[in-house]
Design an enzyme around this catalytic site. Structure first.
Site, short mmCIF file in Angstrom:
data_model
loop_
_atom_site.label_atom_id
_atom_site.label_comp_id
_atom_site.label_asym_id
_atom_site.label_seq_id
_atom_site.Cartn_x
_atom_site.Cartn_y
_atom_site.Cartn_z
N ARG A 52 1.24 -5.66 -11.83
CA ARG A 52 1.04 -4.33 -12.25
C ARG A 52 1.71 -3.66 -10.69
O ARG A 52 1.22 -3.96 -9.76
CB ARG A 52 -0.43 -4.02 -12.08
CG ARG A 52 -1.45 -4.46 -11.12
CD ARG A 52 -2.90 -4.65 -11.79
NE ARG A 52 -3.19 -3.11 -11.91
CZ ARG A 52 -4.40 -2.70 -12.13
NH1 ARG A 52 -5.54 -3.57 -12.48
NH2 ARG A 52 -4.67 -1.24 -12.04
N ASP A 54 2.12 0.13 -9.13
CA ASP A 54 1.48 1.41 -9.12
C ASP A 54 2.15 2.45 -9.29
O ASP A 54 3.45 2.37 -9.48
CB ASP A 54 1.02 1.49 -7.50
CG ASP A 54 -0.36 0.64 -7.02
OD1 ASP A 54 -0.89 -0.04 -8.15
OD2 ASP A 54 -0.22 0.40 -5.95
N TYR A 114 10.32 -7.74 -3.48
CA TYR A 114 10.39 -6.49 -3.46
C TYR A 114 11.46 -5.93 -2.32
O TYR A 114 11.70 -6.67 -1.45
CB TYR A 114 8.91 -5.66 -2.94
CG TYR A 114 7.97 -5.93 -4.13
CD1 TYR A 114 7.73 -5.03 -4.88
CD2 TYR A 114 7.06 -7.19 -4.34
CE1 TYR A 114 6.62 -4.86 -5.71
CE2 TYR A 114 6.26 -7.33 -5.39
CZ TYR A 114 5.82 -6.37 -6.10
OH TYR A 114 4.73 -6.21 -7.05
N ARG A 199 3.15 -2.19 0.51
CA ARG A 199 3.34 -0.79 1.23
C ARG A 199 2.27 -0.95 2.37
O ARG A 199 2.69 -0.03 3.36
CB ARG A 199 2.67 0.34 -0.07
CG ARG A 199 3.68 0.44 -1.01
CD ARG A 199 2.95 1.13 -2.22
NE ARG A 199 2.54 2.30 -1.97
CZ ARG A 199 1.96 3.10 -2.66
NH1 ARG A 199 1.54 2.60 -3.75
NH2 ARG A 199 1.35 4.46 -2.32
#
Length: 249
Positions: A52, A54, A114, A199
């Site tokens: 998932r 954000d 990522y 993050r």
């Protein structure tokens, strides 16, 4: 003919959406994809994603699995153009793959990667695509800190609290910054990631780059397993899911 399972590979610009997963009173990528596929296949389609993302996070390589009932495989596999015609321009279907009926887009993934993008000068064409940082950063020091991530497995300090994961252990296999003409790109790969992990890592590494904390401090933050000791979560706009690996794709 009974139900048959497939994977769909998609890419999306997350700027306008509240993440991947369906939510009440918010537009998400999963909701748009399910509606488009249900319309094309003329039956209810429910996807399950590889993870998932954000609100505001992007993906260039995202997989979801779904089941289709009583349709010839050729019609299922050759649906990309039709599905794309029903999706907004910010979401693109790329490929549909036939898989075993027990294949699982989330649990079968063996690696994910990522990228996080930073730029240093105001640029209207990077709006919602990259994070504008006004301070110059010590990239060499940040890369030394990034190397330390490969020595640890428990990343509780970078995880959102009260998540439903059974473990905060992850195996990071790559973490590095590259300097580009117009900014920085951070690449990180692991077998799995925790909620908000990338993050939070970025927020802590930027503190290293600003010389607010030392490499020793960075190690101590990880070893503390305490989220409040790590840096703030950086904006979602610079984050992209760029690779998901499976043993059978």
């Amino acid at each position: 003919m009974s139900k048959k399972r497939y994977f769909i590979q998609i890419a999306y610009d997350g700027s306008l959406y509240h993440g991947w997963q369906i939510q009440p009173n918010a537009i998400t990528v999963q909701e748009l994809l399910d509606k488009a596929m249900s319309t094309f296949y003329r039956q209810p389609i429910e996807t399950l994603g590889c993870g998932r993302t954000d609100a505001g996070v992007h993906a260039t390589d995202f997989y979801a699995h779904f089941d289709v009932e009583n349709l010839e495989e050729a019609k299922v596999l050759n649906a990309i153009a039709g599905i794309n015609a029903m999706l907004p321009y910010q979401v693109a279907a790329k490929k549909i793959i036939s898989v075993n009926d027990d294949a699982h887009a989330r649990f079968d993934a063996t690696a994910r990667a990522y990228k996080y993008y930073i730029h240093f000068e105001k640029d209207p064409f990077k709006l919602n695509r990259s994070w504008l940082v006004k301070d110059r950063l010590d990239v060499e020091q940040m890369n030394q800190a990034a190397d330390l991530l490969l020595n640890y497995t428990d990343f509780s300090c970078f995880s959102k609290s009260n998540t439903q994961t059974f473990t905060n252990n992850c195996k990071i296999t790559e973490a590095r910054f590259e300097e580009k003409e117009d900014g920085l790109v951070f690449t990180v790969q692991a077998d799995r990631f925790l909620r908000n992990m990338v993050r939070a890592i970025m927020g802590t590494l930027v503190r290293i780059g600003k010389h607010e904390i030392t490499l020793t401090d960075f190690s101590e933050i990880i070893e503390s397993k305490n989220r409040s000791n790590a840096g703030q979560s950086v904006p979602a706009c610079g984050l992209y899911l760029v690779k998901v690996e499976y043993p059978y794709i």
